[in-house]
Design an enzyme around this catalytic site. Structure first.
Site, PDB file in Angstrom:
ATOM      1  CG  ASP A  49      -1.782   1.230   1.323  1.00  0.00           C
ATOM      2  OD1 ASP A  49      -2.968   1.115   0.978  1.00  0.00           O
ATOM      3  OD2 ASP A  49      -1.286   2.306   1.735  1.00  0.00           O
ATOM      4  CE1 TYR A  54       1.018   7.903   2.482  1.00  0.00           C
ATOM      5  CE2 TYR A  54       1.422   5.636   1.831  1.00  0.00           C
ATOM      6  CZ  TYR A  54       0.673   6.563   2.516  1.00  0.00           C
ATOM      7  OH  TYR A  54      -0.435   6.146   3.222  1.00  0.00           O
ATOM      8  CE  LYS A  79      -3.539   4.809   1.136  1.00  0.00           C
ATOM      9  NZ  LYS A  79      -2.098   4.616   1.058  1.00  0.00           N
ATOM     10  CG  HIS A 112      -4.450   9.909   0.746  1.00  0.00           C
ATOM     11  ND1 HIS A 112      -3.122   9.818   0.399  1.00  0.00           N
ATOM     12  CD2 HIS A 112      -4.514   9.460   2.015  1.00  0.00           C
ATOM     13  CE1 HIS A 112      -2.426   9.338   1.406  1.00  0.00           C
ATOM     14  NE2 HIS A 112      -3.245   9.112   2.406  1.00  0.00           N
TER      15      HIS A 112
END
Length: 279
Positions: A49, A54, A79, A112
């Site tokens: 994930d 990120y 996401k 998200h």
């Protein structure tokens, strides 16, 4: 009972999603994320994930490629970030994510955050539905959506979200949301299942862990699974990645499940989805 790292839950569209996976939030792109993902895959994890925000999708993609594991055996989630909400923006952001991961399709793509101040998540969802119908994503869902966000989304959605990934741990059990998701056949998924380590010294959980000869982290992750919540603990240490996954050889009793359930405080470590609008 969830029996192994390969055990799956069936989403509302028939897609099989692993109950357990590796999250890579705050894992640095490059060597750190590549190693974490490779260690997880080598150990038998099938689900990874990540997210655009990120900033490690490229490293995740490289690790997947270098693992040599056939793509169809893996379940990869990413996401959509807040600044990319909107119909055309979502379509573009998705292509960027695919490109960074070096993949032809995603197994799961999530909005998200709802970002209610933007009021774009319904428009965004229409783009997600298109990507799903075009066969570019096997399942679509949301993250950090409360009940009222889901209720609002469902007024216009043609496709019910398959997953809602939220902050979930013994101190934040979101029971009403969990029931809502069950009612609508939306799979609940936990981020930060260990409350970023803040509950690892809890006396009740420590006592249960000693009884089973397990760590407190393993007890919490086992509790998630028995609550029928998909869980994706994060670690950058090989031994911890292995240890987190060693939760399939014991079962918590009803009494133990209740003792952990009684720890609920509805206490967040992350932002409140009603207010969070970081771009």
């Amino acid at each position: 009972m969830v029996k192994s790292l390969q055990s799956t839950t069936t989403l509302n569209n028939g897609v099989e999603m692993p109950w357990f996976g590796l999250g890579v939030f705050q894992v640095e792109d490059g060597e750190e994320v590549i190693n974490s993902v490779k260690w997880a895959l080598e150990h038998g994890y099938k689900s990874i994930d990540t997210a655009a925000v990120y900033k490690n999708e490229e490293g995740v993609g490289q690790a997947i490629k270098e693992s040599g594991i056939p793509r169809e055996e893996l379940f990869i989630t990413s996401k959509l970030w807040n600044k990319d909400q909107g119909y055309e923006e979502t379509l573009q952001a998705f292509e960027t994510t695919l490109q960074k991961l070096g993949l032809d399709y995603l197994d799961l793509y999530l909005i998200h955050w709802p970002v209610p101040k933007q009021n774009k998540y319904k428009e965004t969802w229409k783009a997600m539905e298109k990507l799903y119908q075009d066969g570019k994503i096997r399942a679509i869902g949301v993250s950090n959506f409360k009940e009222h966000h889901l209720e609002d989304l469902l007024t216009e959605a043609k496709i019910v979200p398959m997953v809602n990934q939220v902050e979930f741990h013994p101190h934040l059990q979101q029971k009403s949301l969990h029931e809502f998701c069950k009612k609508h056949n939306i799979q609940l998924e936990a981020w930060s299942p260990l409350k970023q380590g803040q509950i690892l010294s809890d006396e009740t959980i420590t006592k249960i862990a000693k009884h089973h000869g397990k760590s407190t982290a393993q007890v919490i992750l086992r509790w998630d699974l028995q609550k029928e919540v998909v869980t994706i603990p994060k670690s950058v240490k090989q031994h911890r990645i292995h240890e987190n996954a060693d939760v399939f050889d014991f079962e918590l009793s009803e009494e133990e499940m209740k003792l952990i359930a009684d720890l609920n405080k509805e206490e967040r470590i992350g932002p409140d989805p009603d207010d969070f609008d970081k771009r």
